[in-house]
Each structure stands twice: as C-alpha cells, then as structure tokens.
Design an enzyme around this catalytic site. Structure first.
Site, mmCIF file in Angstrom:
data_model
loop_
_atom_site.group_PDB
_atom_site.id
_atom_site.type_symbol
_atom_site.label_atom_id
_atom_site.label_comp_id
_atom_site.label_asym_id
_atom_site.label_seq_id
_atom_site.Cartn_x
_atom_site.Cartn_y
_atom_site.Cartn_z
ATOM 1 N N ARG A 15 37.591 47.375 47.240
ATOM 2 C CA ARG A 15 36.431 46.815 46.524
ATOM 3 C C ARG A 15 35.112 47.215 47.199
ATOM 4 N NH1 ARG A 15 31.940 43.953 47.726
ATOM 5 N NH2 ARG A 15 33.141 42.680 49.177
ATOM 6 N N ASP A 16 34.840 46.667 48.371
ATOM 7 C CA ASP A 16 33.562 46.946 49.045
ATOM 8 C C ASP A 16 33.459 48.438 49.359
ATOM 9 O OD1 ASP A 16 31.301 46.947 50.797
ATOM 10 O OD2 ASP A 16 31.748 44.911 51.427
ATOM 11 N N HIS A 207 32.101 39.208 58.098
ATOM 12 C CA HIS A 207 32.125 40.431 57.277
ATOM 13 C C HIS A 207 30.976 41.323 57.772
ATOM 14 C CE1 HIS A 207 32.581 42.315 53.112
ATOM 15 N NE2 HIS A 207 31.370 42.711 53.426
ATOM 16 N N HIS A 209 29.056 44.820 58.310
ATOM 17 C CA HIS A 209 28.823 46.231 58.018
ATOM 18 C C HIS A 209 28.340 46.858 59.327
ATOM 19 C CE1 HIS A 209 29.431 46.467 53.622
ATOM 20 N NE2 HIS A 209 29.363 45.152 53.758
ATOM 21 N N CYS A 240 26.692 47.773 49.887
ATOM 22 C CA CYS A 240 26.277 47.132 48.639
ATOM 23 C C CYS A 240 25.189 48.004 48.013
ATOM 24 C CB CYS A 240 25.756 45.730 48.944
ATOM 25 S SG CYS A 240 25.060 44.923 47.510
ATOM 26 N N ASN A 249 31.539 49.155 55.997
ATOM 27 C CA ASN A 249 32.089 48.018 56.745
ATOM 28 C C ASN A 249 32.651 48.534 58.071
ATOM 29 O OD1 ASN A 249 32.610 47.338 53.695
ATOM 30 N ND2 ASN A 249 32.760 45.390 54.762
HETATM 31 P P1 HMG Z 1 23.055 39.901 34.009
HETATM 32 O O1 HMG Z 1 22.611 41.125 33.300
HETATM 33 O O2 HMG Z 1 22.022 38.938 34.502
HETATM 34 O O3 HMG Z 1 24.152 39.145 33.143
HETATM 35 O O4 HMG Z 1 23.919 40.342 35.250
HETATM 36 P P2 HMG Z 1 24.039 38.134 31.933
HETATM 37 O O5 HMG Z 1 24.799 36.920 32.336
HETATM 38 O O6 HMG Z 1 22.611 37.990 31.499
HETATM 39 O O7 HMG Z 1 24.842 38.917 30.784
HETATM 40 C C1 HMG Z 1 24.372 40.136 30.206
HETATM 41 C C2 HMG Z 1 25.522 40.823 29.484
HETATM 42 O O8 HMG Z 1 26.481 41.252 30.449
HETATM 43 C C3 HMG Z 1 26.293 39.942 28.488
HETATM 44 O O9 HMG Z 1 26.748 40.803 27.442
HETATM 45 C C4 HMG Z 1 27.495 39.487 29.284
HETATM 46 O O10 HMG Z 1 28.634 39.191 28.491
HETATM 47 C C5 HMG Z 1 27.772 40.712 30.124
HETATM 48 P P3 HMG Z 1 26.048 40.763 25.996
HETATM 49 O O11 HMG Z 1 26.181 39.352 25.556
HETATM 50 O O12 HMG Z 1 24.632 41.169 26.266
HETATM 51 O O13 HMG Z 1 26.828 41.763 25.254
HETATM 52 N N1 HMG Z 1 28.417 40.329 31.387
HETATM 53 C C6 HMG Z 1 29.579 40.826 31.857
HETATM 54 N N2 HMG Z 1 30.426 41.756 31.370
HETATM 55 C C7 HMG Z 1 31.537 41.999 32.119
HETATM 56 N N3 HMG Z 1 31.832 41.365 33.280
HETATM 57 C C8 HMG Z 1 31.002 40.442 33.780
HETATM 58 C C9 HMG Z 1 29.816 40.147 33.050
HETATM 59 N N4 HMG Z 1 28.797 39.284 33.285
HETATM 60 C C10 HMG Z 1 27.950 39.406 32.269
HETATM 61 N N5 HMG Z 1 31.286 39.810 34.911
HETATM 62 C C11 HMG Z 1 25.650 39.987 36.881
HETATM 63 C C12 HMG Z 1 24.465 39.382 36.144
HETATM 64 C C13 HMG Z 1 26.035 39.046 37.997
HETATM 65 C C14 HMG Z 1 26.806 40.160 35.905
HETATM 66 C C15 HMG Z 1 25.218 41.378 37.436
HETATM 67 O O14 HMG Z 1 24.045 41.215 38.159
HETATM 68 C C16 HMG Z 1 26.263 42.001 38.331
HETATM 69 O O15 HMG Z 1 27.325 42.387 37.845
HETATM 70 N N6 HMG Z 1 25.970 42.128 39.660
HETATM 71 C C17 HMG Z 1 26.946 42.596 40.604
HETATM 72 C C18 HMG Z 1 26.329 43.434 41.676
HETATM 73 C C19 HMG Z 1 27.400 43.800 42.671
HETATM 74 O O16 HMG Z 1 28.563 43.940 42.344
HETATM 75 N N7 HMG Z 1 27.015 43.978 43.962
HETATM 76 C C20 HMG Z 1 27.938 44.330 44.987
HETATM 77 C C21 HMG Z 1 28.887 43.234 45.344
HETATM 78 S S1 HMG Z 1 28.222 42.050 46.490
HETATM 79 C C22 HMG Z 1 28.471 42.780 48.046
HETATM 80 O O17 HMG Z 1 28.871 43.923 48.120
HETATM 81 C C23 HMG Z 1 28.271 41.967 49.286
HETATM 82 C C24 HMG Z 1 29.601 41.543 49.943
HETATM 83 O O18 HMG Z 1 30.394 42.660 50.286
HETATM 84 C C25 HMG Z 1 29.306 40.722 51.202
HETATM 85 C C26 HMG Z 1 28.303 41.394 52.139
HETATM 86 O O19 HMG Z 1 28.495 42.558 52.523
HETATM 87 O O20 HMG Z 1 27.327 40.703 52.469
HETATM 88 C C27 HMG Z 1 30.419 40.656 49.000
HETATM 89 MG MG MG Z 2 30.117 43.872 52.037
#
Ligand code: HMG
Ligand code: MG
Length: 305
Positions: A15-16, A207, A209, A240, A249
């Site tokens: 995933r990450d 966690h 990086h 990210c 990581n």
């Molecule tokens: P948004 O655009 O604000 O979503 O995104 P919304 O709720 O306004 O919905 C807009 C449209 O998207 C809608 O469709 C929803 O159905 C659809 P429409 O009605 O317009 O046709 N939708 C989805 N479709 C599929 N799957 C979903 C989903 N949600 C909404 N889950 C959202 C908000 C959170 C979805 C977006 O900002 C997003 O996906 N962000 C993820 C970013 C990401 O993945 N970042 C990396 C992971 S975090 C990380 O790596 C850190 C970590 O490792 C720890 C660390 O290192 O610190 C964990």
């Molecule tokens: Mg991470």
C-alpha cells in the site's frame, strides 16, 4: 537498555510502497507480491487502499487485489479506508482490518483528504462504527506527528488531540506517522513521553519514513520507550503523494537486520523478504532504496566478475 524479546512488524509495502510509484504495477504482479510476502512469516500485511482512484491511480484495483490474493489464516490482510464509500468497497473485498487515517497538522489533512480536521472526525467515526458492525478491527493512522511539509514542527498536543478522539471512537491501535521523515530521537522521545502520560505503549505503533536516514535511530528510541510495533515497507518503498518531499518507509529488510542481530524475535525470514523485494524491484525497473538490497546487488555483480 531494556529491550523487548519480541516485536511485531506490520508490512505496508503493497500500500504505502506502491501508492507513490509512477510505474504501473499490474494486478497480477501486486497479487504475486502479497503472496510472496505471505510466505515470509509476517502476520500483518497492508495490501491496498480504498481511497478515491483519481487520488491514487496505482491502487485503483484494490478490490481485485484483495479478492485474488491467497490468504493465510494467521495473517491479517488490511487496507486503508478514508470514508463510507471506501468501507463499502473494502467490505465487498473482504478486508480483515480497516485502517482509517488523518493528520495531526491541519494543512496536511486538508491536502491529503480534502477536509479540515474537525470535519474529518465524523467521517472516520462513521467508518469505525461501520467496520465494527461488520466485526472488523480498526487501526488509526495519525500522519505528520513530528513535522508537516506545510507547517513545520508539530507539537505533541496536536497529536494528543487526534489520539484522544480516535481512541474514544474505538480504534484499537494508533500508528504514529513521521510522514516526511523529519523526526529525530529527541523529538520522538518528547512525543512519546507526552502520549504515554495518558495511554499505554500497547496502543501505539510507529510508522517512520526514512527521508533523512533517521528512521532506525527513531525506532531504537521508540523501543527504549516501550513501543513494540513498527510499520515498514519492503525495499524501503513508500511515501505520501500529498506530502511534498516524502520518501520511502524504513525498509523491512533493514529493520529485520537490526532486530535479528540484536536477538529480538520477529518471526520473519529476512531472506524471503529480500526475495519479495527483488521481485518488486524488477517490476518497478529501478533499484530500491534499502541497504540490504544494495548488499544483495553488490554481491551479485561481484559474483558475475
Ligand atoms: P473528495 O473529493 O473530497 O470526496 O475526496 P467526496 O466525499 O467529496 O466525493 C467525491 C466523489 O468521489 C463522489 O463521487 C464519491 O462517491 C467519490 P460522485 O458522487 O461525485 O460521483 N468517492 C470515492 N470513490 C471511491 N472510493 C472512495 C471514494 N470517496 C469518495 N473511497 C477523499 C476525499 C478522502 C476520497 C480523497 O481525498 C482521497 O481519496 N484521498 C486519499 C489520499 C491518499 O490516499 N493519500 C495517501 C494515503 S495517507 C498516507 O500515505 C500516510 C500514511 O502512510 C501514514 C504516514 O506516513 O503518516 C497512512
Ligand atoms: Mg506512510
């Protein structure tokens, strides 16, 4: 130093690790990667992410990957879930454990999930309630616990504020993310001192990086403070895309070298992790960052001379 006999490593590479890679990895290869990791002795693998596919195109095949892997009964196959739409997809794919995520810093939260921290709480709470109703455990990530790419240093009070809320919601474990790899042991110590005044060490995983090469030093400090759960990614992959300057990581095989040589048990076979890292390195078509993999490459080229 008082060291634990046993620690738990949670593999977040599929995933990450992959979410930050530009080279498209096919569904078949992702499945093969998880299957290889399943043979290493790991008992926790974060397989994929049910975020919006437009935000993380690499993991758009999350349902297929989770449905097609060969599962082992002793392994928890987890995935990232941002909201109810994500939970629906994760449950359809029969995820074992759900990981919700948000940030200690306001601006990373906004950049990463398009909401303020206050607006995120009810969204993740819905996911926690829904996942628990489906009899799934919920892990909670807090990102930018030491530094944020937009705001700089993050005070432990900001981490405590989110920790309090997530534990109150019924999250079973908090993974504290140094998302952009800026932390150093003195900061880790201060953060953990503050958190451990209120909560037991068993509530937390770390966690790290490794952007600036401080991850293993931070892990040693965390061990000293009583933490026994660590996230890592094979090959040192990861980052990210919504945190400028974030890189990989800490590498699972480098962490295993440290624990193996210190006599701390993990139950994981380092050689088999290296085989999985070799597999993904070939698919990505570039050298991965881990020190152990650099040794493997050097030995191979020396043998060819
Ligand atoms: P948004 O655009 O604000 O979503 O995104 P919304 O709720 O306004 O919905 C807009 C449209 O998207 C809608 O469709 C929803 O159905 C659809 P429409 O009605 O317009 O046709 N939708 C989805 N479709 C599929 N799957 C979903 C989903 N949600 C909404 N889950 C959202 C908000 C959170 C979805 C977006 O900002 C997003 O996906 N962000 C993820 C970013 C990401 O993945 N970042 C990396 C992971 S975090 C990380 O790596 C850190 C970590 O490792 C720890 C660390 O290192 O610190 C964990
Ligand atoms: Mg991470």
């Amino acid at each position: 130093m008082q060291l634990p006999k046993h620690v738990i490593i949670k593999e977040v590479g599929p995933r990450d690790g992959l979410q930050n890679e530009k080279t498209h990895i096919t569904t078949v290869d992702k499945v093969q990667l998880v299957n290889l990791l399943s043979q290493t002795g790991l008992n926790y693998i974060e397989v994929t992410s049910f975020v919006h596919p437009k935000w993380i195109p690499q993991l758009a095949d999350a349902v297929e990957v989770l449905q097609e892997i060969k599962r082992h009964k002793d392994i928890t196959y987890a995935a990232l879930v941002p909201n109810m739409r994500g939970l629906e997809r994760a449950l359809q794919a029969e995820v074992d454990e759900v990981s919700i995520f948000m940030s200690a810093s306001e601006s990373h939260n906004q950049n990463n999930i398009n909401k303020t921290i206050v607006d995120t709480f009810p969204i993740v709470e819905e996911v926690v309630v829904g996942a628990k109703a489906a009899k799934k455990k919920v892990r909670g990530y807090i990102s930018t616990v030491i530094g944020c790419p937009y705001e700089g240093y993050i005070h432990p009070d900001k981490v405590l504020r989110v920790t309090d809320k997530l534990l109150e919601m019924g999250v079973t474990e908090i993974s504290l993310g140094d998302t952009i790899g800026v932390g150093v042991p003195t900061q880790v110590e201060y953060l953990l001192e503050e958190l451990l005044k209120r909560y037991g060490a068993e509530n937390f995983a770390m966690h790290f990086h490794d952007t600036r090469g401080t991850a293993l030093a931070n892990i040693m400090k965390s061990l000293e403070m009583g933490i026994t759960k660590f996230d890592s990614a094979l090959g040192g992959l990861g980052g990210c895309p919504y945190a400028k300057g974030a890189s990989g990581n800490v590498a699972t095989e480098d962490l295993l070298y440290l624990f193996d040589e210190m006599g701390i048990e993990t139950g994981i076979n380092r050689q088999k992790v290296l085989e999985a890292a070799l597999f993904i390195e070939e698919k990505l078509g570039k050298a991965v960052a881990s020190k152990q993999m650099a040794i493997v490459r050097n030995e191979r080229s020396a043998n060819q001379l």
